[in-house]
Design a protein around this motif. Structure first.
Motif, short mmCIF file in Angstrom:
data_model
loop_
_atom_site.label_atom_id
_atom_site.label_comp_id
_atom_site.label_asym_id
_atom_site.label_seq_id
_atom_site.Cartn_x
_atom_site.Cartn_y
_atom_site.Cartn_z
N PHE A 1 28.80 46.99 84.87
CA PHE A 1 28.83 47.41 83.46
C PHE A 1 29.40 46.33 82.56
O PHE A 1 29.28 46.40 81.33
CB PHE A 1 29.63 48.71 83.29
N PHE A 2 30.03 45.34 83.16
CA PHE A 2 30.62 44.24 82.39
C PHE A 2 29.90 42.92 82.64
O PHE A 2 30.43 41.85 82.38
CB PHE A 2 32.11 44.10 82.74
N GLY A 3 28.68 43.01 83.19
CA GLY A 3 27.87 41.82 83.41
C GLY A 3 28.09 41.13 84.74
O GLY A 3 27.60 40.03 84.95
N PHE A 4 28.82 41.76 85.65
CA PHE A 4 29.10 41.16 86.96
C PHE A 4 28.47 42.01 88.06
O PHE A 4 29.15 42.53 88.94
CB PHE A 4 30.60 41.02 87.18
N SER A 5 27.18 42.16 88.03
CA SER A 5 26.46 42.96 89.02
C SER A 5 26.47 42.26 90.37
O SER A 5 26.47 41.04 90.45
CB SER A 5 25.01 43.17 88.58
N GLY A 6 26.46 43.05 91.42
CA GLY A 6 26.31 42.52 92.77
C GLY A 6 27.60 42.16 93.46
O GLY A 6 27.58 41.78 94.64
N LEU A 7 28.74 42.26 92.78
CA LEU A 7 30.01 41.91 93.42
C LEU A 7 30.28 42.81 94.63
O LEU A 7 30.82 42.35 95.64
CB LEU A 7 31.16 42.01 92.42
#
Length: 165
Positions: A21-27
């Protein structure tokens, strides 16, 4: 029942999933060892959000797969046996030496009137089939054990004449 470490991994995986949701997908994928798909999610914003949304349902399976991969790395292909055998205090403290395993075989033979098949050895000692057979064969080569066949079944029997009752 899940272990506390598994629950912590699942909780942290969901927190990392929220990073989408904050632009850090896939972590969450990277954390669970899914490097390639994690990088794809990271550079495509979770496949334009669709993959990220679907992952909310897949995270528990990812964490479980990661835990199983860690166990397999630690115990090899014998994972099924490791997970299904009871843990003894000896196993939690250290591995048995070769001599201690042989003593377990001797005690098993004593309980069976000085005769022991490989299957009986496995049942009574908790050793694997290959290891029990190797130890019994080594004991036979050293002269501590005689090898016979059961008269009716033909099963190979290791005979401990010194402790036969």
């Amino acid at each position: 029942m899940a272990s506390p470490a598994s629950n912590q991994r699942l909780t942290l995986s969901y927190l990392l999933w929220l990073g989408g949701f904050f632009g850090f997908s896939g972590l969450h994928r990277l954390y669970n060892g899914k490097i390639i798909s994690g990088l794809i999610w990271f550079f495509t914003l979770g496949l334009l959000g669709v993959g990220q949304f679907v992952d909310v349902f897949l995270v528990p399976g990812m964490t479980e797969d990661h835990e199983l991969r860690k166990l397999r790395a630690a115990y090899g292909n014998d994972l099924y046996n490791v997970l299904n055998q009871p843990i003894t205090t000896t196993q939690t403290q250290r591995s048995l030496t070769r001599e201690e395993k042989m003593v377990k075989l001797l005690r098993a033979a004593k309980q069976n009137a000085g005769h022991l098949s490989v299957t009986q050895a496995v049942l009574e000692t908790g050793l694997g089939f290959e290891e029990a057979e190797t130890l019994l064969s080594d004991m036979a080569r050293s002269g501590y054990v005689a090898i016979d066949n059961h008269p009716q079944s033909g099963v190979v029997i290791y005979r401990f004449d010194e402790i036969a009752v």
